[in-house]
Design a protein around this motif. Structure first.
Motif, PDB file in Angstrom:
ATOM      1  N   ARG A 189       1.092  -1.266   0.069  1.00  0.00           N
ATOM      2  CA  ARG A 189      -0.041   0.152  -0.078  1.00  0.00           C
ATOM      3  C   ARG A 189       0.801   1.414  -0.204  1.00  0.00           C
ATOM      4  NH1 ARG A 189      -5.475   0.821   3.084  1.00  0.00           N
ATOM      5  NH2 ARG A 189      -6.150   2.814   2.149  1.00  0.00           N
ATOM      6  N   THR A 194      -5.002   5.774  -1.292  1.00  0.00           N
ATOM      7  CA  THR A 194      -6.067   4.803  -1.913  1.00  0.00           C
ATOM      8  C   THR A 194      -7.265   4.955  -0.760  1.00  0.00           C
ATOM      9  OG1 THR A 194      -4.798   2.953  -1.005  1.00  0.00           O
ATOM     10  CG2 THR A 194      -4.715   3.297  -3.123  1.00  0.00           C
ATOM     11  N   LYS A 254      -9.214   2.162  -0.426  1.00  0.00           N
ATOM     12  CA  LYS A 254      -9.262   0.950  -0.056  1.00  0.00           C
ATOM     13  C   LYS A 254      -8.149   0.095  -0.894  1.00  0.00           C
ATOM     14  CE  LYS A 254     -12.070  -2.015  -2.428  1.00  0.00           C
ATOM     15  NZ  LYS A 254     -13.271  -2.657  -3.278  1.00  0.00           N
ATOM     16  N   PHE A 255      -7.142  -0.338  -0.325  1.00  0.00           N
ATOM     17  CA  PHE A 255      -6.235  -0.929  -0.949  1.00  0.00           C
ATOM     18  C   PHE A 255      -6.476  -2.436  -1.212  1.00  0.00           C
ATOM     19  CE2 PHE A 255      -2.107  -3.110  -1.142  1.00  0.00           C
ATOM     20  CZ  PHE A 255      -1.644  -2.430  -2.241  1.00  0.00           C
ATOM     21  N   ASP A 256      -6.210  -2.868  -2.559  1.00  0.00           N
ATOM     22  CA  ASP A 256      -6.429  -4.234  -2.981  1.00  0.00           C
ATOM     23  C   ASP A 256      -5.442  -4.644  -4.143  1.00  0.00           C
ATOM     24  OD1 ASP A 256      -7.307  -6.617  -3.560  1.00  0.00           O
ATOM     25  OD2 ASP A 256      -9.519  -6.081  -4.035  1.00  0.00           O
ATOM     26  N   ARG A 313      -4.634  -7.322  -6.341  1.00  0.00           N
ATOM     27  CA  ARG A 313      -5.102  -8.267  -6.908  1.00  0.00           C
ATOM     28  C   ARG A 313      -5.470  -8.029  -8.474  1.00  0.00           C
ATOM     29  NH1 ARG A 313      -9.837 -10.894  -4.148  1.00  0.00           N
ATOM     30  NH2 ARG A 313     -10.454  -8.616  -3.929  1.00  0.00           N
ATOM     31  N   ALA A 321      -8.468  -5.896  -9.507  1.00  0.00           N
ATOM     32  CA  ALA A 321      -9.013  -5.100  -8.567  1.00  0.00           C
ATOM     33  C   ALA A 321      -9.250  -3.716  -8.864  1.00  0.00           C
ATOM     34  CB  ALA A 321      -7.793  -5.053  -7.321  1.00  0.00           C
ATOM     35  N   LEU A 345      -9.309   0.286  -7.769  1.00  0.00           N
ATOM     36  CA  LEU A 345      -8.804   1.095  -6.900  1.00  0.00           C
ATOM     37  C   LEU A 345      -9.411   2.513  -6.984  1.00  0.00           C
ATOM     38  CD1 LEU A 345      -5.214   0.013  -7.217  1.00  0.00           C
ATOM     39  CD2 LEU A 345      -6.598  -0.663  -5.448  1.00  0.00           C
TER      40      LEU A 345
END
Length: 131
Positions: A35, A45, A47-49, A51, A54, A56
């Protein structure tokens, strides 16, 4: 419902930057997939994802924009698309140290948007160099 056809005056833009860093490829990948690393390059961010696929959302310079992690093929390549940068492809050189990356930015924009886009890409590359 209007079709999402590209603007006929849009042109394909591409900007390629070669970046050498002071540390090894494994260290770069560890930073870039965290992150803190993503935020250092793109902005905060919500919400950090990290994958493939994903979605963002980033905030940078009081501007909020969306992005997608389009392809993760580490240690060779990473592709992230954002609303303000277009497609960003990071290709990592296979040597161990120091890490070397080719950043290719691509976008389909109106000619009058070119200067702003190039400035945003250069800023992003500078932040990437500062990881």
């Amino acid at each position: 419902n209007p079709s999402p056809k590209p603007d006929p005056s849009a042109v394909r833009l591409e900007l390629v930057s070669h970046v050498s860093l002071e540390f090894s490829l494994p260290e770069l990948l560890a930073k870039l997939t965290s992150r803190a690393g993503v935020e250092a390059v793109f902005g905060q961010t919500t919400k950090f994802d990290f994958r493939q696929g994903a979605k963002l959302q980033f905030t940078s310079d009081d501007r909020t924009f969306k992005g997608t992690v389009s392809q993760i093929n580490l240690p060779k390549r990473l592709i992230i698309n954002t609303e303000i940068h277009g497609e960003l492809e990071l290709k990592f050189a296979s040597q161990k140290s120091p890490a070397s990356t080719t950043v290719t930015a691509r976008a389909q924009l109106n000619p009058e948007q070119k200067d702003d886009w190039e400035r945003r890409i250069k800023d992003l590359v500078d932040r990437f160099k500062g990881l």
